[in-house]
Design an enzyme around this catalytic site. Structure first.
Site, PDB file in Angstrom:
ATOM      1  N   GLU A 102      14.020 -15.523  -0.597  1.00 42.17           N
ATOM      2  CA  GLU A 102      14.360 -16.641   0.292  1.00 42.17           C
ATOM      3  C   GLU A 102      13.270 -17.697   0.294  1.00 42.17           C
ATOM      4  O   GLU A 102      13.522 -18.863   0.524  1.00 42.17           O
ATOM      5  CB  GLU A 102      14.483 -16.137   1.737  1.00 42.17           C
ATOM      6  CG  GLU A 102      15.790 -15.512   2.087  1.00 42.17           C
ATOM      7  CD  GLU A 102      15.718 -14.942   3.501  1.00 42.17           C
ATOM      8  OE1 GLU A 102      15.134 -15.589   4.401  1.00 42.17           O
ATOM      9  OE2 GLU A 102      16.226 -13.814   3.675  1.00 42.17           O
ATOM     10  N   ASP A 151       0.825  -1.209   0.000  1.00 48.22           N
ATOM     11  CA  ASP A 151       0.000   0.000   0.000  1.00 48.22           C
ATOM     12  C   ASP A 151       0.861   1.262   0.000  1.00 48.22           C
ATOM     13  O   ASP A 151       1.861   1.335   0.726  1.00 48.22           O
ATOM     14  CB  ASP A 151      -0.885  -0.017   1.263  1.00 48.22           C
ATOM     15  CG  ASP A 151      -1.898   1.110   1.260  1.00 48.22           C
ATOM     16  OD1 ASP A 151      -2.818   1.066   0.441  1.00 48.22           O
ATOM     17  OD2 ASP A 151      -1.742   2.050   2.067  1.00 48.22           O
TER      18      ASP A 151
HETATM   19  C1  GLC Z   1      -4.266   3.081  -0.709  1.00 49.41           C
HETATM   20  C2  GLC Z   1      -5.496   2.230  -0.588  1.00 49.41           C
HETATM   21  C3  GLC Z   1      -6.620   3.083  -0.109  1.00 49.41           C
HETATM   22  C4  GLC Z   1      -6.252   3.649   1.252  1.00 49.41           C
HETATM   23  C5  GLC Z   1      -4.928   4.400   1.209  1.00 49.41           C
HETATM   24  C6  GLC Z   1      -4.393   4.645   2.580  1.00 49.41           C
HETATM   25  O1  GLC Z   1      -4.380   4.051  -1.689  1.00 49.41           O
HETATM   26  O2  GLC Z   1      -5.778   1.584  -1.808  1.00 49.41           O
HETATM   27  O3  GLC Z   1      -7.828   2.357  -0.030  1.00 49.41           O
HETATM   28  O4  GLC Z   1      -7.259   4.511   1.693  1.00 49.41           O
HETATM   29  O5  GLC Z   1      -3.935   3.659   0.525  1.00 49.41           O
HETATM   30  O6  GLC Z   1      -3.966   3.450   3.161  1.00 49.41           O
END
Ligand code: GLC
Ligand code: CA
Length: 506
Positions: free
Chosen positions: A222, A191
């Site tokens: 690994e 993310d």
């Molecule tokens: C990413 C995710 C989104 C979230 C953001 C903060 O863009 O896809 O859904 O709100 O990160 O974590």
């Protein structure tokens, strides 16, 4: 599946809260997902990517992670997650989970400790004075704590940013990766992958971040056969593909393709740019039409403006459902024919529209609340799936409790059950296309064919030819046997907003 299964995989995105509810509380969970594994097998996908399933106060749909080594009790237990991974593997389906390294939750043990103990604050960004950064969800990016200091949150206040200058943060995440690899997880979707490091003036794409992914790659290697997928929103393709160098991430989401309008020249430009920037690093492109953050394709493509941008979302702009459907079908065959891996966000295979008329008091997305409602947010693409039957919850759960977001009555026509019985449905188009894709498409290269400015046409190594007509007049088909079309042909020609797959005559 081969060592490089991820290069050409079809990956299905499960937004757990809205997929299927096994215990009748109106919220999707692992029991529901497990019960629908046969549906996913039938659909013909190679892997599942799950949005965060960790314990979370759900301030941002689980992207506020309180414990990276557990499962949110509303979703199930760690033992059940392990059973799920095993069951998916038995069906030859890989499991990819989300990891959220940019920020945590204010409910996490580390942040709670930081609140009471100043010494423990260095794992986050605490300062005596905030700067002028704004949160990506709207409003200031800093929140003050009781003793007067401020902490940084690029997203919601419940999501404090980690300080990646602190080695403890590095150790923690390497350990988290191992924790899940050891439990059989086949990969991670990372993310906000470009945001980890901060300088005084910037929080995007700082060079130090690459060292982190080099290290993560060593950890993944690994275990063998595992994959790291970046969520990297960067306008500059050259900067983007730096994340995909051979010793960094395996793949990253192609948001240029997702945000591209339904216009032949623009699509051709984005596809070419994608192919030419990925080739030198040897990474396969990815083709994404939707996810849990963006407006559903049938709604987007039915509008006069078919682009996507987070800011406006074009919420409420009139959309012609027939046109949107037709283009979404054509776009799906195009995306699945391109070289690389493809993503299908749950409900895309049902052709679900964006639900734009959710009652405001039911909206949960912090993007809606923090923008003061000027941005309607992402709830409209997160409505629980309709599985079967004539009324809500359409087999999503038992119906004891209402679904966490209400489903439109009109979804009785688009349940998985109703579409299974209809040969011309979106669901059957996806099933057939994914089945052919397995044999004839995926990783590799393409050769463009010239068929005029309104037509995207190319041939793949297997001999499959894909033609999308984005013009208004029908075009004659190139030689070949018709394998699949996104809509009916007109006197043997390919009509507007339609894609065809042909195989060589030999
Ligand atoms: C990413 C995710 C989104 C979230 C953001 C903060 O863009 O896809 O859904 O709100 O990160 O974590
Ligand atoms: Ca449930």
């Amino acid at each position: 599946m081969s060592q490089t299964w991820w290069r050409g995989a079809a990956i299905y995105q499960v937004y757990l809260r809205s997929f299927a509810d096994g215990n009748g509380d109106g919220i999707g969970d692992l029991a529901g997902l497990r019960s629908r594994l046969p549906y996913l097998k039938d659909l013909g996908i190679d892997a599942i990517w799950l949005n965060p399933w960790y314990p979370s106060p759900m301030a941002d749909g689980g992207y506020d992670v309180a414990d990276y080594r557990g499962i949110e009790p509303v979703f199930g237990t760690l033992a059940e997650a392990e059973t799920f991974i095993q069951e998916a593997h038995e069906l030859d389906i890989k499991v990819i989970i989300d990891v959220v390294p940019n920020h945590s939750s204010t409910a996490s043990a580390w942040f709670q400790e930081a609140l009471t103990d100043r010494e423990a604050r260095d794992r986050f960004w605490f300062r005596d004075e905030p700067n002028d950064w704004q949160s990506i969800f709207g409003g200031p990016a800093w929140t003050q704590v009781a003793d007067g200091q401020w902490y940084l949150h690029l997203f919601a206040p419940e999501q404090p940013d980690f300080n990646w200058d602190n080695p403890a943060v590095h150790r923690e995440f390497e350990d988290v990766l191992r924790f899940w690899f050891e439990r059989g997880v086949d990969g991670f979707r990372i993310d906000s992958a470009a945001l980890l490091f901060k300088s005084d003036t910037s929080y995007e794409d700082l060079d130090e971040v690459h060292e982190v992914y080099r290290r993560w790659r060593e950890v993944a290697d690994e275990y063998g056969d595992r994959v790291l997928i970046g969520e990297v929103w960067l306008p500059d393709q050259e900067r983007f593909t730096r994340y995909l160098r051979p010793d960094e991430l395996h793949t990253a989401f192609n948001f240029d393709f997702l945000a591209c309008p339904w216009e032949p020249a623009e699509l051709r430009r984005v596809i070419d740019l994608t192919l030419t920037t990925h080739a030198p690093v040897g990474a396969p492109p990815t083709w994404v039409l939707s996810n849990h953050d963006v407006t559903r394709p049938v709604t987007r493509y039915g509008r006069a403006d078919t682009t996507f941008a987070h800011g406006g979302r074009l919420h409420g702009m009139p959309s012609d459902p027939e046109l949107g459907h037709r283009r979404a079908r054509a776009a799906a065959l195009l995306a699945m024919a391109l070289p690389g891996s493809v993503y299908v966000y749950q409900g895309e295979e049902l052709g679900l529209p964006e639900v734009e008329d959710l009652p405001d008091e039911q909206r949960q997305d912090p993007m809606y609340h923090r923008s003061g409602g000027t941005n309607r947010g992402r709830d409209g693409c997160r409505v629980p799936l309709p599985w079967a039957g004539d009324e809500p919850p359409f087999g999503f759960g038992s119906g004891e409790a209402p679904t966490w977001l209400p489903q439109p009555e009109s979804w009785r026509k688009v349940t998985a059950e109703a579409q299974s019985a209809d040969l011309g449905s979106m669901l059957n188009l996806y099933r057939t296309a994914l089945a052919h894709r397995r044999d004839l498409l995926g990783d590799g290269t393409l050769t463009w064919l010239t068929m005029g400015p309104d037509v995207l046409a190319f041939t793949r190594e297997s001999g499959l030819t894909c033609v999308s007509n984005l013009g208004t007049a029908p075009v004659p088909l190139p030689p070949g046997r018709v394998l699949l079309t996104s809509g009916p042909l007109e006197d043997g020609a390919l009509p507007s907003d339609t894609t065809v797959w042909l195989t060589s005559l030999a």
